[in-house]
Design a protein around this motif. Structure first.
Motif, PDB file in Angstrom:
ATOM      1  N   GLN A 170      45.263  46.568  51.209  1.00 45.11           N
ATOM      2  CA  GLN A 170      43.890  46.836  51.626  1.00 45.11           C
ATOM      3  C   GLN A 170      43.103  45.549  51.721  1.00 45.11           C
ATOM      4  O   GLN A 170      43.138  44.731  50.815  1.00 45.11           O
ATOM      5  CB  GLN A 170      43.203  47.752  50.616  1.00 45.11           C
ATOM      6  CG  GLN A 170      41.710  47.879  50.862  1.00 45.11           C
ATOM      7  CD  GLN A 170      41.062  48.819  49.879  1.00 45.11           C
ATOM      8  OE1 GLN A 170      40.980  49.996  50.125  1.00 45.11           O
ATOM      9  NE2 GLN A 170      40.609  48.292  48.753  1.00 45.11           N
ATOM     10  N   PHE A 218      35.330  50.149  45.993  1.00 45.83           N
ATOM     11  CA  PHE A 218      34.840  49.133  45.048  1.00 45.83           C
ATOM     12  C   PHE A 218      34.797  47.720  45.633  1.00 45.83           C
ATOM     13  O   PHE A 218      33.795  47.018  45.461  1.00 45.83           O
ATOM     14  CB  PHE A 218      35.690  49.164  43.769  1.00 45.83           C
ATOM     15  CG  PHE A 218      35.150  48.314  42.675  1.00 45.83           C
ATOM     16  CD1 PHE A 218      34.164  48.794  41.829  1.00 45.83           C
ATOM     17  CD2 PHE A 218      35.585  47.016  42.510  1.00 45.83           C
ATOM     18  CE1 PHE A 218      33.642  48.005  40.826  1.00 45.83           C
ATOM     19  CE2 PHE A 218      35.066  46.216  41.504  1.00 45.83           C
ATOM     20  CZ  PHE A 218      34.090  46.716  40.665  1.00 45.83           C
ATOM     21  N   GLU A 248      35.116  39.716  49.252  1.00 46.63           N
ATOM     22  CA  GLU A 248      36.288  39.658  48.398  1.00 46.63           C
ATOM     23  C   GLU A 248      37.530  39.877  49.241  1.00 46.63           C
ATOM     24  O   GLU A 248      37.465  40.507  50.291  1.00 46.63           O
ATOM     25  CB  GLU A 248      36.240  40.757  47.347  1.00 46.63           C
ATOM     26  CG  GLU A 248      35.381  40.428  46.176  1.00 46.63           C
ATOM     27  CD  GLU A 248      35.311  41.611  45.240  1.00 46.63           C
ATOM     28  OE1 GLU A 248      36.011  41.587  44.225  1.00 46.63           O
ATOM     29  OE2 GLU A 248      34.571  42.540  45.542  1.00 46.63           O
ATOM     30  N   THR A 249      38.627  39.399  48.765  1.00 48.57           N
ATOM     31  CA  THR A 249      39.892  39.688  49.436  1.00 48.57           C
ATOM     32  C   THR A 249      40.847  40.264  48.402  1.00 48.57           C
ATOM     33  O   THR A 249      41.171  39.588  47.455  1.00 48.57           O
ATOM     34  CB  THR A 249      40.503  38.404  50.014  1.00 48.57           C
ATOM     35  OG1 THR A 249      39.498  37.740  50.750  1.00 48.57           O
ATOM     36  CG2 THR A 249      41.656  38.715  50.927  1.00 48.57           C
ATOM     37  N   VAL A 250      41.188  41.461  48.561  1.00 44.85           N
ATOM     38  CA  VAL A 250      42.034  42.145  47.577  1.00 44.85           C
ATOM     39  C   VAL A 250      43.062  42.987  48.289  1.00 44.85           C
ATOM     40  O   VAL A 250      43.048  43.090  49.500  1.00 44.85           O
ATOM     41  CB  VAL A 250      41.207  43.092  46.695  1.00 44.85           C
ATOM     42  CG1 VAL A 250      40.486  42.317  45.665  1.00 44.85           C
ATOM     43  CG2 VAL A 250      40.318  43.936  47.532  1.00 44.85           C
ATOM     44  N   THR A 268      39.202  50.475  35.095  1.00 44.41           N
ATOM     45  CA  THR A 268      40.524  50.600  35.711  1.00 44.41           C
ATOM     46  C   THR A 268      40.476  50.190  37.179  1.00 44.41           C
ATOM     47  O   THR A 268      41.331  49.431  37.661  1.00 44.41           O
ATOM     48  CB  THR A 268      41.016  52.052  35.585  1.00 44.41           C
ATOM     49  OG1 THR A 268      40.900  52.458  34.230  1.00 44.41           O
ATOM     50  CG2 THR A 268      42.460  52.187  36.024  1.00 44.41           C
ATOM     51  N   VAL A 269      39.471  50.710  37.870  1.00 47.76           N
ATOM     52  CA  VAL A 269      39.322  50.362  39.285  1.00 47.76           C
ATOM     53  C   VAL A 269      39.130  48.854  39.436  1.00 47.76           C
ATOM     54  O   VAL A 269      39.762  48.198  40.277  1.00 47.76           O
ATOM     55  CB  VAL A 269      38.123  51.128  39.882  1.00 47.76           C
ATOM     56  CG1 VAL A 269      37.767  50.592  41.256  1.00 47.76           C
ATOM     57  CG2 VAL A 269      38.436  52.615  39.968  1.00 47.76           C
ATOM     58  N   PHE A 270      38.291  48.318  38.602  1.00 42.65           N
ATOM     59  CA  PHE A 270      37.956  46.904  38.660  1.00 42.65           C
ATOM     60  C   PHE A 270      39.210  46.048  38.405  1.00 42.65           C
ATOM     61  O   PHE A 270      39.515  45.114  39.156  1.00 42.65           O
ATOM     62  CB  PHE A 270      36.881  46.628  37.612  1.00 42.65           C
ATOM     63  CG  PHE A 270      36.304  45.258  37.649  1.00 42.65           C
ATOM     64  CD1 PHE A 270      35.741  44.769  38.814  1.00 42.65           C
ATOM     65  CD2 PHE A 270      36.304  44.458  36.525  1.00 42.65           C
ATOM     66  CE1 PHE A 270      35.192  43.502  38.847  1.00 42.65           C
ATOM     67  CE2 PHE A 270      35.760  43.188  36.560  1.00 42.65           C
ATOM     68  CZ  PHE A 270      35.210  42.716  37.715  1.00 42.65           C
ATOM     69  N   VAL A 315      38.691  53.235  44.256  1.00 41.19           N
ATOM     70  CA  VAL A 315      39.477  52.002  44.443  1.00 41.19           C
ATOM     71  C   VAL A 315      39.193  51.387  45.808  1.00 41.19           C
ATOM     72  O   VAL A 315      39.039  50.168  45.938  1.00 41.19           O
ATOM     73  CB  VAL A 315      40.988  52.309  44.296  1.00 41.19           C
ATOM     74  CG1 VAL A 315      41.818  51.154  44.828  1.00 41.19           C
ATOM     75  CG2 VAL A 315      41.334  52.532  42.845  1.00 41.19           C
ATOM     76  N   TYR A 333      42.339  46.954  38.632  1.00 41.67           N
ATOM     77  CA  TYR A 333      43.338  47.153  39.686  1.00 41.67           C
ATOM     78  C   TYR A 333      42.995  46.332  40.923  1.00 41.67           C
ATOM     79  O   TYR A 333      43.840  45.644  41.500  1.00 41.67           O
ATOM     80  CB  TYR A 333      43.427  48.642  40.031  1.00 41.67           C
ATOM     81  CG  TYR A 333      44.443  48.937  41.107  1.00 41.67           C
ATOM     82  CD1 TYR A 333      45.784  48.646  40.902  1.00 41.67           C
ATOM     83  CD2 TYR A 333      44.065  49.486  42.316  1.00 41.67           C
ATOM     84  CE1 TYR A 333      46.721  48.904  41.873  1.00 41.67           C
ATOM     85  CE2 TYR A 333      44.997  49.741  43.301  1.00 41.67           C
ATOM     86  CZ  TYR A 333      46.322  49.447  43.073  1.00 41.67           C
ATOM     87  OH  TYR A 333      47.243  49.689  44.048  1.00 41.67           O
ATOM     88  N   VAL A 334      41.727  46.394  41.297  1.00 39.83           N
ATOM     89  CA  VAL A 334      41.304  45.682  42.504  1.00 39.83           C
ATOM     90  C   VAL A 334      41.446  44.173  42.316  1.00 39.83           C
ATOM     91  O   VAL A 334      41.872  43.450  43.214  1.00 39.83           O
ATOM     92  CB  VAL A 334      39.847  46.073  42.838  1.00 39.83           C
ATOM     93  CG1 VAL A 334      39.238  45.102  43.827  1.00 39.83           C
ATOM     94  CG2 VAL A 334      39.800  47.483  43.380  1.00 39.83           C
ATOM     95  N   LYS A 335      41.122  43.709  41.126  1.00 40.82           N
ATOM     96  CA  LYS A 335      41.093  42.259  40.915  1.00 40.82           C
ATOM     97  C   LYS A 335      42.462  41.659  40.636  1.00 40.82           C
ATOM     98  O   LYS A 335      42.724  40.512  40.958  1.00 40.82           O
ATOM     99  CB  LYS A 335      40.159  41.944  39.729  1.00 40.82           C
ATOM    100  CG  LYS A 335      38.686  42.015  40.072  1.00 40.82           C
ATOM    101  CD  LYS A 335      38.335  40.852  40.956  1.00 40.82           C
ATOM    102  CE  LYS A 335      36.834  40.795  41.211  1.00 40.82           C
ATOM    103  NZ  LYS A 335      36.506  39.675  42.101  1.00 40.82           N
ATOM    104  N   HIS A 391      37.732  33.855  51.059  1.00 40.90           N
ATOM    105  CA  HIS A 391      37.609  32.832  50.033  1.00 40.90           C
ATOM    106  C   HIS A 391      38.819  31.917  50.037  1.00 40.90           C
ATOM    107  O   HIS A 391      39.938  32.357  50.287  1.00 40.90           O
ATOM    108  CB  HIS A 391      37.518  33.497  48.664  1.00 40.90           C
ATOM    109  CG  HIS A 391      36.159  34.034  48.394  1.00 40.90           C
ATOM    110  ND1 HIS A 391      35.077  33.237  48.194  1.00 40.90           N
ATOM    111  CD2 HIS A 391      35.727  35.300  48.325  1.00 40.90           C
ATOM    112  CE1 HIS A 391      34.023  33.996  47.990  1.00 40.90           C
ATOM    113  NE2 HIS A 391      34.379  35.255  48.057  1.00 40.90           N
ATOM    114  N   LEU A 449      35.741  52.883  35.778  1.00 42.56           N
ATOM    115  CA  LEU A 449      35.278  51.680  36.478  1.00 42.56           C
ATOM    116  C   LEU A 449      36.115  50.470  36.080  1.00 42.56           C
ATOM    117  O   LEU A 449      36.465  49.629  36.920  1.00 42.56           O
ATOM    118  CB  LEU A 449      33.805  51.433  36.160  1.00 42.56           C
ATOM    119  CG  LEU A 449      32.794  52.182  37.020  1.00 42.56           C
ATOM    120  CD1 LEU A 449      31.384  51.865  36.561  1.00 42.56           C
ATOM    121  CD2 LEU A 449      32.940  51.816  38.493  1.00 42.56           C
ATOM    122  N   GLU A 475      41.393  51.925  54.308  1.00 43.79           N
ATOM    123  CA  GLU A 475      42.414  52.960  54.476  1.00 43.79           C
ATOM    124  C   GLU A 475      42.621  53.735  53.180  1.00 43.79           C
ATOM    125  O   GLU A 475      42.904  54.933  53.198  1.00 43.79           O
ATOM    126  CB  GLU A 475      43.725  52.355  54.948  1.00 43.79           C
ATOM    127  CG  GLU A 475      44.334  51.278  54.081  1.00 43.79           C
ATOM    128  CD  GLU A 475      43.836  49.893  54.456  1.00 43.79           C
ATOM    129  OE1 GLU A 475      42.611  49.730  54.581  1.00 43.79           O
ATOM    130  OE2 GLU A 475      44.655  48.976  54.616  1.00 43.79           O
TER     131      GLU A 475
END
Lengths: 678, 511
Positions: A73, B411, A81-83, A199-201, B408, A203-205, B505, A197, B331
């Motif tokens: 994603q 965020f 951000e790039t995740v 967990t989401v944080f 997810v 996971y995303v990071k 970045h 939050l 997605e």
């Protein structure tokens, strides 16, 4: 090593108990089925503990994934951000190390004794089936937390434990059960929302970085890491402090750690979430409150144990936890000291001990908190079991009634005093050595993994001693009330009290409470140096480097301070019911009014505003518009019929005609537009 | 074979509706035949949908493009071409399956109905045809036909409810859904005229059409009105709350399971794919709308005295979460929104089944007199606990995978909105628990307790089936999610392509 596979049994046997309960036909059979499942769970947990103890330092894990898929994603506003790029995996599994094995044993013991307590107390009650089944599910949830190999399983366990505990509380009879369960669950869910939050944080990071680390040429985390398993996360948290994880720095780590701490504080009912305990205190049927409190203590502490590496590297989080827990510990202990009702006393004591456990973790030595956690949960459990028994069988609800109870049912009151003794840690019993270890970390020991600054340790030490003093004073008060208290002055009331006390059961009839009290009294010994195996030190070493035997000063203070409190209370001349009545300010202080006020603020006036706006503005406007439209299109309306009607009857014909003409115009125009195009 | 499969799924219920209308209903046996015919037809649809689902989900790559497609020309000679084009991909397969799976359970829930037998079951089957048709089609024109056609049987069913004010309620639903259909039609015409494309095939429209600027904004807004109305988004939710809250319970369930998922699907499939530039321009209003919907629903549910309307507000709150997922243009979050719509097809009927049963048996719609009314109905209590917990995203239940995916996915793009959404879900929890503890756990007072019997017979089986679906699709979400993500991947790529180029970045940047 194959015995590690028994960990699957630890996790799944509560569900077997649930299944067995559905095979039974009688109420007692249902509870027995659940208890058999719980007993087998305990057996498996002991086997796993033994295996783990024979292989210290070995961590064994397994995971059964039921969600697993690859996902990449990049958000559309990727400048921000790039995740994330990883395999997303969710499942049920376990990680077994000595600490988690001990905690699994603890959970199994508590669940088994709680089920036995239910069987003894409620064997004629219709609700025993649903209560036993819910207890089985709760045991599964708490075990899922204790053995969690991933952050996601932790989240699932925390959420389910909160819901099931609230359902247990709600199943009690009486009008207070529903509101108590609701408030308790809301506090818990606020914590769970914070964990979602987090967990989401996380996971995303971190998941992208973990995927790279797992597949890169120089693999730094295990292959197949999912982005949420603790082995990989612990590695990444450490790497992030060295600037090795793209897009992650101190702020990210701190925010994630704060979210985890908020969850732990909420589920433990620590200030400012201490309204949880008060709500449970008014709930009838302390079994539910008891389980929630134990679930809260074990779940909250396990949450911090599992994520300790994150808390350690996040700047300022451990000191904040120390301050919060220290304040919470004193507030809860003070409220216990001011409280007259027995069930609330037990819950405030639980709150204070839970806060002290968190304080131990906050001081940078989770190992020091483990003995207190074990002794504290057993002691609180015993106290709650005894107070429930007294309330249900003898109608003894307050300290002021202990005098009459002492004269007629001495063994039961003695049991209560012993349970209080275990909670206060007097004379080396119960939580004594656990408290001493926390105190030792605060005042003396330099071997902590992440030691907060001196001022925080001073605050922790002072608050620990103060809360110990206050809880000891509660025990002293109870003893004085029992020994010096008299019967009610009103003869009718006195007769009623005597009649109630005549229903007292023998100790053999309340053996789960007796067993729990015995375990609670002896539980402190696991931290005592010199006991074969020296389990306390073993536990401490297994998880993190920490204190071994508590030093002399801490031990001395832990003996002297509570004793001084008891002697001081005994020296004071006591009236008939010195703590009767609740001052108005107390209701504010103990979190009840605070919870209510917050509820009113968050839900009350915005809801009223929304409803008022709808009822006074939107709804009337809509009604007026509909009425006007209805009047306009009414069959008898002259306004509508004369100019437009089809034979003076139909109102839809002209509209259809207009629509048809408009459609034709659009179609012709569109056709011409299309014809002109190349 | 595949071509026929989808046609069977869509049109067998319609054929059964005609058969039902021809059957006599004088005796109990004849009425039983009517019910059985309806059930049999819907089970046939379900069997074929299951066959399709199992064939496709096992290979997630198939989610990207429509697989079992039938594409035959229908209307030609206009400035647009309308084809009979059916096909399934990651965006619609699960929803198609859910609709066919829930209708047998809805028929079971209506098993004890006594009045207007033939009409009721015929309309029910027609609604299944229109809903399944809307999900199965790959042609925008055909979609509009099914989308709009759904309004009539639904409005009639609500209007024939029998309760006071039913006719007005039916007219209102018909009116609002017609506005929704009209908005979609106008938006589509504008899209076709502006882009110069004649084919209404989804694939063509999403790859060729480009509407930008003011016209793009108008098209997107019209689509938003059309599908937002169906989702019950603020402030277009009035009809939804009234219909779900006041119509007989099975009809209320029908409104919920046909309207909301169709709205979510339409927004993802059409609004985002066909007007991505406008969607990007309107991202902030979309987020505001999502949060407003969620908070409005939570606060209104908190203050709502009517039990079933409270349930309707709960469902409306989830629409806000789904819109948040859609407005994140990721997605993952879009897949979460679609999966949430999929599970909502089972959660909503379960919730409304319980609330309807309690209020009907206790003879009271208000929460206050129902205090403790269902305290001794353990099956109803279990169904309520499952539905409410799934609605607010408790793990291992149906709502959780979708909600988690939405969080997810949203965020990284909108962290504050995500945090606010979590808080909104907490408010929704409070509202549902408040009603729950009063009705299902509160102390029994007055006569209400004696009047509420537990779920039995067809009602129990229906509730059991819905509960099983809520649990199964909560646990095994991973089996379906890759397939859905394949579908949303294309939508997200289209939006990303429309987004301005950004500079990522540099490695090592710390935040």
């Amino acid at each position: 090593m194959a015995l590690f596979n028994a960990a699957w049994a630890v996790l799944l046997l509560p569900l077997l108990g649930l299944g067995l309960s559905y095979l039974a036909e009688t109420r007692r059979g249902i509870a027995l089925g659940a208890a058999v499942g719980s007993a087998l769970t305990l057996l498996a947990a002991v086997v796993v503990l033994a295996t783990s103890a024979s292989h210290p330092g070995v961590t064994h894990g397994a995971n059964l994934a039921f969600w697993s898929y690859s996902v990449t994603q990049t958000p559309f506003n990727a400048a921000a951000e790039t995740v994330l790029s990883s395999t997303f995996q969710v499942g049920v599994g376990y990680t077994v190390d000595p600490l988690s094995a001990v905690l699994a044993c603890l959970v199994a013991v508590l669940a088994l004794l709680n089920l036995a307590h239910l069987l003894v107390q409620l064997h004629r009650d219709q609700r025993i089936g649903s209560l036993a089944r819910t207890t089985c599910l709760l045991e599964f949830s708490v075990l899922a937390v204790v053995l969690a190999p991933t952050l996601f399983q932790l989240l699932i366990g925390v959420e389910l434990a909160g819901l099931l505990a609230a359902l247990l509380v709600a199943a009690a009879q009486g009008p207070a059960a529903g509101p108590a369960a609701r408030r308790g669950y809301l506090v818990w869910r606020a914590g769970a929302a914070s964990l979602i939050l987090a967990t989401v944080f996380v996971y995303v990071k971190f998941s992208g970085a973990i995927a790279n680390a797992a597949t890169g040429s120089k693999r730094t985390v295990p292959a197949g890491s999912t982005g949420l398993d603790f082995v990989a996360l612990n590695h990444m948290w450490l790497a992030a402090t060295h600037g090795l994880v793209t897009g992650v720095g101190g702020r990210t780590l701190t925010l994630a750690a704060v979210l985890v701490v908020v969850c732990a504080v909420a589920v433990c009912g620590v200030f400012p979430f201490h309204g949880l305990w008060r709500s449970l205190g008014v709930a009838p049927g302390a079994a539910g409150g008891l389980v929630l409190s134990l679930g809260g203590m074990v779940v909250g502490a396990s949450l911090l144990f599992s994520t300790f590496d994150l808390l350690r590297v996040a700047a300022g989080v451990l000191p904040a936890l120390v301050v919060l827990a220290a304040v919470g510990s004193v507030v809860a202990a003070a409220l216990a000291a001011l409280e007259d009702r027995l069930r609330r006393v037990s819950l405030w004591v639980a709150g204070s001990l839970a806060a002290t456990v968190l304080m131990g973790v906050g001081l940078g030595t989770p190992g020091a908190a483990v003995p207190l956690l074990i002794a504290g949960t057993l002691s609180v459990s015993a106290l709650a079991a005894v107070t429930t028994t007294m309330s249900r069988d003898l109608r003894v609800e307050s300290l002021g009634q202990l005098g009459a109870a002492w004269r007629q049912t001495r063994p039961t009151v003695l049991l209560l005093l012993l349970a209080l003794l275990a909670c206060s840690g007097l004379l080396g019993f119960g939580v004594f050595f656990g408290r001493a270890e926390v105190l030792a970390v605060a005042i003396a020991h330099p071997a902590a993994v992440a030691r907060p600054a001196g001022v925080f340790r001073v605050v922790a030490a002072v608050c620990e001693l103060l809360s110990a003093l206050l809880i000891a004073s509660v025990a002293g008060r109870a003893a004085v009330c029992a020994l010096r208290g008299g019967e009610p002055r009103d003869p009718r009331e006195a007769r009623q009290v005597r009649r109630n006390l005549a229903n007292a059961k023998r100790l053999s009839q309340i053996w789960p409470a007796v067993t729990l009290t015995g375990l609670a009294l002896l539980s402190g010994l696991i931290a005592l140096p010199g006991v074969p195996g020296e389990l306390g030190g073993f536990l401490a070493m297994a998880k993190h480097a920490t204190v071994l035997p508590a030093n002399g000063l801490a031990l001395a203070l832990s003996v002297v301070v509570p004793l001084a409190a008891v002697l001081a209370v005994a020296a004071v001349r006591l009236g008939q019911r010195p703590w009767a009545g609740e001052p108005a300010w107390l209701a504010w202080a103990d979190g009840g009014r605070l919870t209510l006020g917050l509820e009113q603020m968050v839900f009350g006036w915005p809801a009223r505003l929304a409803v008022g706006w709808y009822e006074r503005v939107a709804n009337p406007a809509e009604q007026a518009a509909r009425a006007a439209l209805g009047q306009l299109t009414a069959r008898g309306s002259d306004l509508w019929r004369r100019p437009w009607s089809w034979e003076g009857r139909s109102s839809s014909a002209p509209l259809a005609a207009v629509a048809l003409v408009a459609a034709v115009v659009v179609w012709v125009a569109a056709t011409h537009a299309g014809a002109g195009a190349p | 074979m595949h071509d026929i499969t989808l046609t069977i799924i869509v049109f067998v219920p319609a054929a059964a509706a005609l058969l039902v209308l021809a059957l006599p209903v004088q005796t109990d046996l004849q009425r039983f035949r009517v019910r059985t015919t309806a059930l049999f037809a819907s089970v046939i649809s379900l069997a074929f949908a299951l066959f399709d689902l199992l064939g496709e989900v096992g290979n997630p790559a198939q989610g990207a493009l429509p697989q079992p497609a039938i594409d035959a020309p229908w209307l030609r000679g206009f400035f647009f071409q309308l084809d009979y084009h059916l096909g399934t991909d990651g965006l619609n397969m699960l929803l198609l399956f859910a609709v066919t799976a829930v209708f047998p359970l809805l028929i079971l829930a209506s098993w004890r109905r006594r009045e207007r037998y033939r009409t009721y079951f015929a309309l029910l089957l027609l609604i299944e045809t229109t809903t399944a048709g809307a999900f199965a089609t790959q042609d925008l024109g055909l979609f509009i036909v099914f989308f709009w056609a759904q309004a009539l049987p639904l409005g009639l069913l609500v209007g024939l409810g029998g309760q006071p004010g039913a006719a007005a309620l039916g007219r209102r639903l018909l009116g609002w859904q017609s506005i929704s259909g009209a908005a979609l039609l106008v938006g589509t015409l504008l899209l076709l005229l502006r882009s110069g494309v004649t084919s209404m095939n989804f694939q063509t429209l999403t790859t060729v059409s480009t509407v930008k600027g003011g016209v793009g904004l108008i098209v997107f807004t019209l689509f938003l009105v059309a599908f937002g109305l169906r989702m019950g988004l603020f402030p277009l939710h009035g009809w939804f709350i009234d219909s779900v809250g006041a119509a007989p319970a099975p009809v209320g369930m029908l409104v919920a399971v046909t309207s909301v998922p169709l709205g979510v699907y339409g927004l993802v499939r059409m609004a985002l794919s066909m007007a991505p530039n406008a969607a990007l321009q309107l991202v902030v209003p979309l987020l505001a709308l999502a949060l407003l919907t969620l908070y409005w629903a939570a606060l209104r549910a908190r203050g709502e005295p009517d039990l079933r309307r409270m349930g309707a507000y709960g469902l409306m709150g989830l629409s806000g979460v789904m819109l948040l997922g859609i407005a994140s243009f990721s997605e993952v979050s879009e897949a979460g929104a679609l999966y949430l719509a999929f599970t909502l097809v089972f959660i909503a009927p379960l919730l409304l089944l319980v609330l309807g049963a309690v209020s009907e048996r206790a003879g009271a719609l208000q929460i206050a007199p129902l205090r403790g009314a269902a305290a001794r109905a353990p099956r109803l209590r279990l169904f309520f606990a499952l539905a409410a917990a799934a609605l607010v995203g408790v793990p291992l239940l149906g709502g959780f995978p979708g909600i988690f995916q939405v969080l997810v996915g949203s965020f990284p793009a909108h962290r504050y909105a995500t945090a606010l959404a979590v808080l909104g879900l907490l408010l929704l929890t409070a509202a549902l628990w408040r009603a729950g503890h009063r009705v299902f756990w509160g102390a029994a007072e007055g006569q209400a307790e004696a009047t509420v019997a537990d779920a039995r017979g067809s009602e129990f089986y229906s509730g059991w089936g819905l509960s099983a679906a809520v649990v199964l699709f909560g646990i095994f979400a991973g089996y379906f999610m890759p397939y859905v993500i394949q579908g949303t991947d294309l939508v997200s790529a289209r939006v990303s392509a429309a987004a301005p180029v950004v500079v990522p970045h540099s490695p090592g940047t710390h935040k």
